[in-house]
Design a protein around this motif. Structure first.
Motif, PDB file in Angstrom:
ATOM      1  N   LYS A 192       0.695   0.704   8.548  1.00 50.46           N
ATOM      2  CA  LYS A 192       0.420   1.574   7.515  1.00 50.46           C
ATOM      3  C   LYS A 192       1.292   2.712   7.154  1.00 50.46           C
ATOM      4  CE  LYS A 192      -3.101   4.323   8.077  1.00 50.46           C
ATOM      5  NZ  LYS A 192      -4.571   5.037   8.130  1.00 50.46           N
ATOM      6  N   SER A 233       3.346   2.774   3.734  1.00 51.36           N
ATOM      7  CA  SER A 233       3.302   4.072   3.047  1.00 51.36           C
ATOM      8  C   SER A 233       4.669   4.696   2.544  1.00 51.36           C
ATOM      9  CB  SER A 233       2.493   4.908   3.596  1.00 51.36           C
ATOM     10  OG  SER A 233       1.197   4.545   3.774  1.00 51.36           O
ATOM     11  N   PRO A 274       9.410   1.518  -0.496  1.00 55.37           N
ATOM     12  CA  PRO A 274       8.811   1.258  -1.874  1.00 55.37           C
ATOM     13  C   PRO A 274       8.394  -0.071  -1.869  1.00 55.37           C
ATOM     14  CG  PRO A 274      11.391   1.500  -1.660  1.00 55.37           C
ATOM     15  CD  PRO A 274      10.951   1.775  -0.280  1.00 55.37           C
ATOM     16  N   THR A 275       7.218  -0.229  -2.414  1.00 52.36           N
ATOM     17  CA  THR A 275       6.517  -1.609  -2.595  1.00 52.36           C
ATOM     18  C   THR A 275       6.290  -1.569  -4.149  1.00 52.36           C
ATOM     19  OG1 THR A 275       4.514  -0.146  -2.257  1.00 52.36           O
ATOM     20  CG2 THR A 275       5.187  -1.188  -0.306  1.00 52.36           C
ATOM     21  N   ARG A 282       3.540  -3.026  -7.065  1.00 51.89           N
ATOM     22  CA  ARG A 282       2.308  -2.969  -7.605  1.00 51.89           C
ATOM     23  C   ARG A 282       1.751  -4.468  -7.108  1.00 51.89           C
ATOM     24  NH1 ARG A 282       0.888   0.434 -12.707  1.00 51.89           N
ATOM     25  NH2 ARG A 282      -1.173  -0.590 -12.786  1.00 51.89           N
ATOM     26  N   GLY A 335      -6.637   7.534   5.928  1.00 51.02           N
ATOM     27  CA  GLY A 335      -5.610   8.415   6.691  1.00 51.02           C
ATOM     28  C   GLY A 335      -5.060   9.415   5.412  1.00 51.02           C
ATOM     29  N   ASN A 386      -2.888  12.717   4.861  1.00 47.22           N
ATOM     30  CA  ASN A 386      -1.694  13.953   5.084  1.00 47.22           C
ATOM     31  C   ASN A 386      -2.101  15.171   4.177  1.00 47.22           C
ATOM     32  OD1 ASN A 386      -0.426  12.375   6.992  1.00 47.22           O
ATOM     33  ND2 ASN A 386       1.043  11.620   5.495  1.00 47.22           N
ATOM     34  N   ARG A 414      -1.444  18.833   2.992  1.00 51.87           N
ATOM     35  CA  ARG A 414      -0.498  19.759   3.080  1.00 51.87           C
ATOM     36  C   ARG A 414      -1.175  21.028   2.718  1.00 51.87           C
ATOM     37  NH1 ARG A 414       4.097  16.177   2.913  1.00 51.87           N
ATOM     38  NH2 ARG A 414       3.215  14.197   3.107  1.00 51.87           N
ATOM     39  N   PRO A 452      -2.609   4.083 -12.395  1.00 50.36           N
ATOM     40  CA  PRO A 452      -2.641   4.546 -10.900  1.00 50.36           C
ATOM     41  C   PRO A 452      -1.173   5.147 -10.750  1.00 50.36           C
ATOM     42  CG  PRO A 452      -2.634   2.279 -11.028  1.00 50.36           C
ATOM     43  CD  PRO A 452      -2.934   2.554 -12.358  1.00 50.36           C
ATOM     44  N   LYS A 501      -3.084   3.670  -4.886  1.00 52.20           N
ATOM     45  CA  LYS A 501      -2.332   2.403  -4.383  1.00 52.20           C
ATOM     46  C   LYS A 501      -3.440   1.781  -3.695  1.00 52.20           C
ATOM     47  CE  LYS A 501       1.955   2.911  -2.529  1.00 52.20           C
ATOM     48  NZ  LYS A 501       3.027   3.746  -1.878  1.00 52.20           N
ATOM     49  N   PHE A 503      -3.048   2.658   2.654  1.00 54.56           N
ATOM     50  CA  PHE A 503      -1.769   3.400   2.467  1.00 54.56           C
ATOM     51  C   PHE A 503      -2.173   4.880   3.070  1.00 54.56           C
ATOM     52  CE2 PHE A 503      -1.030   0.259  -0.813  1.00 54.56           C
ATOM     53  CZ  PHE A 503       0.207  -0.327  -0.527  1.00 54.56           C
ATOM     54  N   PHE A 504      -1.130   5.380   3.585  1.00 55.73           N
ATOM     55  CA  PHE A 504      -1.417   6.875   3.879  1.00 55.73           C
ATOM     56  C   PHE A 504      -1.597   7.599   2.634  1.00 55.73           C
ATOM     57  CE2 PHE A 504      -0.130   6.561   8.350  1.00 55.73           C
ATOM     58  CZ  PHE A 504      -1.270   7.097   9.084  1.00 55.73           C
ATOM     59  N   ASP A 524       7.033  13.670  -2.163  1.00 55.94           N
ATOM     60  CA  ASP A 524       8.274  12.536  -2.236  1.00 55.94           C
ATOM     61  C   ASP A 524       7.736  11.166  -2.034  1.00 55.94           C
ATOM     62  OD1 ASP A 524      10.847  11.197  -1.427  1.00 55.94           O
ATOM     63  OD2 ASP A 524      10.608  11.992   0.765  1.00 55.94           O
ATOM     64  N   PRO A 579       7.433   7.313  -2.456  1.00 50.06           N
ATOM     65  CA  PRO A 579       8.338   6.065  -2.528  1.00 50.06           C
ATOM     66  C   PRO A 579       7.926   5.116  -3.933  1.00 50.06           C
ATOM     67  CG  PRO A 579       6.516   5.841  -0.792  1.00 50.06           C
ATOM     68  CD  PRO A 579       6.404   7.043  -1.464  1.00 50.06           C
ATOM     69  N   ALA A 580       8.823   4.597  -4.612  1.00 58.56           N
ATOM     70  CA  ALA A 580       8.551   3.504  -5.598  1.00 58.56           C
ATOM     71  C   ALA A 580       7.308   2.783  -5.454  1.00 58.56           C
ATOM     72  CB  ALA A 580       9.880   3.079  -6.126  1.00 58.56           C
ATOM     73  N   TRP A 581       6.517   2.561  -6.625  1.00 56.36           N
ATOM     74  CA  TRP A 581       5.588   1.673  -6.568  1.00 56.36           C
ATOM     75  C   TRP A 581       5.385   1.143  -8.043  1.00 56.36           C
ATOM     76  CZ3 TRP A 581       0.013   1.813  -7.908  1.00 56.36           C
ATOM     77  CH2 TRP A 581      -0.772   0.710  -7.486  1.00 56.36           C
ATOM     78  N   GLU A 582       6.072  -0.089  -8.334  1.00 57.10           N
ATOM     79  CA  GLU A 582       6.303  -0.631  -9.476  1.00 57.10           C
ATOM     80  C   GLU A 582       5.904  -2.041  -9.685  1.00 57.10           C
ATOM     81  OE1 GLU A 582       9.805   0.548 -10.691  1.00 57.10           O
ATOM     82  OE2 GLU A 582       9.358   2.688 -11.042  1.00 57.10           O
TER      83      GLU A 582
END
Lengths: 313, 227
Positions: A81, A85, A88-89, A91, B36, B38, B40, B143, B175, B187-188, B222, B224-227
């Motif tokens: 996980k 996370s 990059p993934t 969609r 999960g 995180n 801050r 999203p 996500k 996903f975290f 920060d 990560p890309a998600w496209e």
């Protein structure tokens, strides 16, 4: 009580872990008192997290095989996980990633059934072929190779490699080696984790020459060699307690685990550098994410497993 | 249901024991273990109400995640504000939304002159010292993209200038369970808690400060890309 079922050698080793933690806490306490101006929060957090991890691990190993396997499956889940996370993934791949998670209970079920044949091919063959098929059914080709490759890499390290540690648990006892699989798993975990700590400590003490400057500037040759030497000494020392290995075997296994663990650590460092991150998560205070903790184990577990498998089974 | 909140009938109020059980057995394991969080800057979260948590909205999990930030015994005082037209659209959903999730229904797009009745439930909850959860984007948008904030938050903040507004940026839940998807993929999730805003007399200035804080939180993030 489940403790009765544990081999006395295992109890000794577990006692040793906590004795070592006691020393670590004492040293941290003395350092904090002597250098009140220095900020030792990270070190304190690290030691505290070690206490928690060692306790959880000890309980997970003691209660019974089912609980131990569930625990390792959960570690694989957290690691996968975290990996998914931070990378990059796409969609479009949501459903693909769902199937990636499904491999975890299956892989650990093969171990529960002591089904070696399927355990060893399930991820590298069946998941390897099925994951791209699921992606093809979605039909998104842009970024296909990168997407399928990252999922495979994640499955291989966090599920396949780590599950070797769990398979050690179900290895049967041998003649003259009554402690059996759980002792082998404990041996591997102690050596791998202490190798990390030893490399760090030796690196602080006498490290100068950078050994992988572009990947992890903090890693030094002194740290690496000091760590490997410490791990080798420990490997020889603990071998009669926890393994069927002779001292000659242990003399080979020690450096093997030391070096391989180093590269496991480095491979996650390379990923973090590639992604521009300091750590993979914040699950374990003072350590970072779960991947930061199991990175070296993902390398040492299959190597150690196959050494033992080849030599004794 | 013409004036939700004005006089709460008994069947509209949360069933505390069932709600606590539902959050203990289903929501918390789902949000804290399977997904999960995180978190801050958790220190910025007020332990006691009244307070307004204002977050971006990507997923049904958003509400559950924000409610899981509080200890279980504080749950009776934590109330999400949710659209009456969506969550009360049939009997079963209305029962679940009001009695188990414990929403305060809000009529969207109500007549401006009718503010007193529209906000009656919210006013009463804040005066009781509850923690309200608000999604100023209105509905779950695309999203993981910030949409325009509606100014209802500003109106409520101006009605209660002593109540702190806590901006919260959520990432990752969209996500895990985006709009229109039924399969949860873990996903975290990141929860960035901003610094409290309060003492506004002007709705626009409040929204400006809120947007600024959300932007600041987004800069720290920060993703990560998600496209």
């Amino acid at each position: 009580m489940p403790w009765d079922r544990l081999h006395p050698n295992l109890l000794w080793a577990m006692g040793g872990i906590f004795a070592l933690l006691l020393v670590a806490s004492l040293v941290t306490g003395i350092l904090t008192r002597r250098n009140p101006q220095k900020n030792l929060r990270e070190l304190q957090a690290r030691v505290k997290s070690w206490w928690i991890m060692a306790s959880v691990f000890t309980v997970a190993m003691s209660v019974g095989r089912g609980v131990s396997l569930a625990f390792f499956a959960f570690v694989s889940f957290l690691a996968l996980k975290e990996f998914l996370s931070v990378i990059p993934t796409r969609r479009a791949d949501r459903r693909v990633l769902f199937w990636a998670y499904v491999t975890i209970p299956l892989q650990y079920y093969w171990i529960w059934e002591v089904w070696y044949g399927l355990f060893i091919v399930f991820i590298p063959v069946y998941a390897f072929l099925f994951i791209p098929i699921r992606m093809l059914l979605i039909g998104e080709t842009k970024g296909f190779l990168a997407a399928v490759a990252t999922v495979h890499w994640g499955l291989m390290t966090t599920v396949f490699s780590l599950s070797h540690l769990a398979y050690l648990l179900v290895l049967p006892p041998l003649e003259g080696f009554g402690a059996g699989g759980p002792a082998l798993a404990l041996y591997l975990v102690i050596l791998t984790q202490l190798n990390d700590v030893a490399q760090y400590v030796w690196g602080k003490a006498l490290g100068k020459r950078k050994v992988a400057p572009t990947v992890s500037p903090g890693k030094t040759l002194g740290g690496l060699l000091g760590g490997v030497a410490t791990t080798t000494a420990l490997a020889v020392l603990l071998a009669p307690l926890l393994t069927p290995l002779t001292w000659k075997h242990a003399l080979l296994v020690g450096p093997l685990l030391g070096f391989v663990g180093f590269f496991g650590d480095l491979s996650i460092s390379a990923i973090k550098r590639d992604l521009g991150r300091k750590d993979t998560g914040e699950l374990i205070p003072g350590h970072g994410g779960i991947l930061d903790r199991v990175d070296s184990t993902s390398y040492t577990a299959p190597i150690f497993f196959h050494y033992v498998w080849w030599a004794f089974y | 249901m013409d004036h939700p909140g004005e006089t709460m009938a008994k069947e509209d109020t949360p069933l505390h024991w069932l709600r606590t059980l539902f959050f203990l057995v289903i929501v918390r394991p789902l949000v804290l273990v399977i997904v999960g969080l995180n978190v801050r800057n958790r220190r910025a979260l007020p332990f006691r109400g009244p307070a307004i948590l204002a977050a971006n909205h990507n997923s049904h999990l958003d509400t559950l995640a924000l409610m899981s930030l509080f200890p279980l015994r504080r749950l009776p005082q934590v109330r999400p504000v949710a659209a009456a037209d969506y969550f009360l659209r049939n009997r079963w959903l209305a029962w679940f939304s009001q009695r188990i999730i414990g929403i305060l229904p809000l009529k969207r797009g109500a007549n401006r002159r009718d503010l007193e009745t529209q906000f009656a439930g919210i006013d009463a909850a804040l005066e009781r010292g509850d923690v309200l959860i608000l999604f100023p984007e209105g509905s779950r948008g695309e999203p993981e993209q910030l949409a325009r904030f509606k100014t209802g938050l500003g109106m409520i903040a101006c009605r209660h200038p002593t109540v702190p507004v806590i901006p919260i940026l959520l990432h990752g839940l969209g996500k895990s369970l985006p709009k229109g998807e039924a399969v949860l993929v873990p996903f975290f999730c990141d929860v960035f808690i901003g610094d409290a805003l309060q003492g506004f007399e002007d709705r626009k200035r409040c929204m400006g400060a809120f947007e600024q804080e959300m932007q600041r939180l987004a800069e720290h993030a920060d993703f990560p890309a998600w496209e």
